[in-house]
Scaffold this active site. Structure first.
Site, PDB file in Angstrom:
ATOM      1  N   ASN A  13      -8.021   1.966   6.228  1.00 51.40           N
ATOM      2  CA  ASN A  13      -7.850   0.542   6.528  1.00 51.40           C
ATOM      3  C   ASN A  13      -6.684   0.332   7.487  1.00 51.40           C
ATOM      4  O   ASN A  13      -6.729  -0.523   8.364  1.00 51.40           O
ATOM      5  CB  ASN A  13      -7.622  -0.248   5.231  1.00 51.40           C
ATOM      6  CG  ASN A  13      -8.937  -0.602   4.556  1.00 51.40           C
ATOM      7  OD1 ASN A  13      -9.671  -1.426   5.053  1.00 51.40           O
ATOM      8  ND2 ASN A  13      -9.230   0.061   3.472  1.00 51.40           N
ATOM      9  N   ASN A  99      -4.192  -8.372   0.099  1.00 50.91           N
ATOM     10  CA  ASN A  99      -4.748  -7.096  -0.358  1.00 50.91           C
ATOM     11  C   ASN A  99      -6.232  -7.072  -0.033  1.00 50.91           C
ATOM     12  O   ASN A  99      -6.904  -8.103  -0.018  1.00 50.91           O
ATOM     13  CB  ASN A  99      -4.570  -6.953  -1.882  1.00 50.91           C
ATOM     14  CG  ASN A  99      -5.184  -5.660  -2.416  1.00 50.91           C
ATOM     15  OD1 ASN A  99      -4.949  -4.583  -1.884  1.00 50.91           O
ATOM     16  ND2 ASN A  99      -6.017  -5.775  -3.458  1.00 50.91           N
ATOM     17  N   HIS A 101      -9.783  -5.494  -1.385  1.00 54.14           N
ATOM     18  CA  HIS A 101     -10.354  -4.870  -2.584  1.00 54.14           C
ATOM     19  C   HIS A 101     -11.822  -4.539  -2.294  1.00 54.14           C
ATOM     20  O   HIS A 101     -12.531  -5.364  -1.698  1.00 54.14           O
ATOM     21  CB  HIS A 101     -10.236  -5.827  -3.776  1.00 54.14           C
ATOM     22  CG  HIS A 101     -10.787  -5.260  -5.047  1.00 54.14           C
ATOM     23  ND1 HIS A 101     -10.116  -4.294  -5.785  1.00 54.14           N
ATOM     24  CD2 HIS A 101     -11.954  -5.489  -5.690  1.00 54.14           C
ATOM     25  CE1 HIS A 101     -10.858  -3.977  -6.835  1.00 54.14           C
ATOM     26  NE2 HIS A 101     -11.966  -4.681  -6.811  1.00 54.14           N
ATOM     27  N   GLU A 171     -14.756  -3.540   4.775  1.00 58.55           N
ATOM     28  CA  GLU A 171     -13.297  -3.690   4.700  1.00 58.55           C
ATOM     29  C   GLU A 171     -12.686  -3.564   6.081  1.00 58.55           C
ATOM     30  O   GLU A 171     -11.766  -4.312   6.457  1.00 58.55           O
ATOM     31  CB  GLU A 171     -12.700  -2.601   3.804  1.00 58.55           C
ATOM     32  CG  GLU A 171     -13.106  -2.669   2.363  1.00 58.55           C
ATOM     33  CD  GLU A 171     -12.561  -1.500   1.598  1.00 58.55           C
ATOM     34  OE1 GLU A 171     -11.350  -1.213   1.714  1.00 58.55           O
ATOM     35  OE2 GLU A 171     -13.332  -0.870   0.863  1.00 58.55           O
TER      36      GLU A 171
HETATM   37  C1  GRF Z   1     -10.278   1.208  -0.013  1.00 58.20           C
HETATM   38  O1  GRF Z   1     -11.534   1.114  -0.638  1.00 58.20           O
HETATM   39  C2  GRF Z   1      -9.474  -0.032  -0.339  1.00 58.20           C
HETATM   40  O2  GRF Z   1     -10.267  -1.174  -0.516  1.00 58.20           O
HETATM   41  C3  GRF Z   1      -8.860   0.335  -1.625  1.00 58.20           C
HETATM   42  O3  GRF Z   1      -8.421   1.660  -1.398  1.00 58.20           O
HETATM   43  C4  GRF Z   1      -9.459   2.327  -0.665  1.00 58.20           C
HETATM   44  C5  GRF Z   1      -8.856   3.327   0.277  1.00 58.20           C
HETATM   45  O4  GRF Z   1      -8.440   2.698   1.427  1.00 58.20           O
HETATM   46  N1  GRF Z   1      -7.843  -0.596  -1.996  1.00 58.20           N
HETATM   47  P1  GRF Z   1      -7.790   3.511   2.673  1.00 58.20           P
HETATM   48  O5  GRF Z   1      -8.888   4.420   3.256  1.00 58.20           O
HETATM   49  O6  GRF Z   1      -6.635   4.338   2.141  1.00 58.20           O
HETATM   50  O7  GRF Z   1      -7.383   2.437   3.627  1.00 58.20           O
END
Ligand code: GRF
Length: 199
Positions: A13, A99, A101, A171
């Site tokens: 993300n 955040n 989710h 996301e």
């Molecule tokens: C994602 O699914 C996010 O929504 C959750 O953690 C997961 C890993 O995210 N909170 P990332 O690849 O470390 O950004």
């Protein structure tokens, strides 16, 4: 707008956000924070020359506030961050922490609901759709005001990994859109999924 991103894991993300925020974007990631010194996301940030900070004690609001003030942060983004934010930080940055989710809150959220477990629960429920939620952060897990959601279908034959991948794509669209909307408004605001890149 100066953005701090808090991570715990791989940072996909964070990557999606950095790809969207080009040099002329109204928001800039000024520091990446983590509860895990070995989080791959920290390495990714450091490779891009972005300051990073790994908390000695992630529950100590003073460590958070020292880093946030040092970088004059306006917005805190939790992107794959798996711990509660200390209440002293919530108090100082109320309504300026968001955040992402990997489910359609208020369903499938709360303590312990992260990663694979979320998608297992969605599949077990027989839900026909899932998706991503961006919300304001308060003292509890996944409870704050919802700012936006991006829906994806649950498909026949889905297993947790396939659903997780489809939700993750949502996301990666929704979170950057939420940050751009917050930068344009000066604070987090409701957001819709379409996002134009600022490359
Ligand atoms: C994602 O699914 C996010 O929504 C959750 O953690 C997961 C890993 O995210 N909170 P990332 O690849 O470390 O950004």
């Amino acid at each position: 707008m100066h953005v701090a991103v808090a991570v715990s894991g791989r940072g996909s993300n964070l990557d999606a956000l950095l790809r969207t925020l080009g040099p002329d974007a109204p928001a800039r990631v000024v520091v990446v924070l983590s509860d895990r010194p070995t989080a791959p996301a920290l390495t990714r940030a450091a490779e891009r020359g972005i300051p990073t900070a790994a908390f000695r004690d992630p529950s100590d609001h003073r460590e958070w506030l020292e880093a946030l003030e040092r970088h004059a942060v306006d917005l805190v983004v939790l992107a794959g961050y798996l711990r509660l934010v200390p209440s002293g930080v919530i108090a100082r940055y109320r309504d300026r922490i968001i955040n992402v989710h990997p489910a359609l809150l208020p369903a499938f959220g709360g303590k312990g609901m992260y990663g694979r477990r979320v998608h297992e629960a969605v599949l077990a429920s027989g839900a026909r759709e899932s998706g991503a939620t961006v919300h304001l952060v308060d003292e509890a897990y996944d409870r704050g005001t919802i700012l936006g959601q991006a829906r994806v279908p649950v498909l026949p034959g889905d297993d947790p990994a396939r659903l997780a991948a489809r939700v993750l794509e949502a996301e990666h669209r929704l979170l950057p859109a939420a940050v751009l909307a917050a930068a344009a408004a000066g604070r987090p605001v409701p957001v819709h999924e379409s996002v134009e890149s600022h490359q």
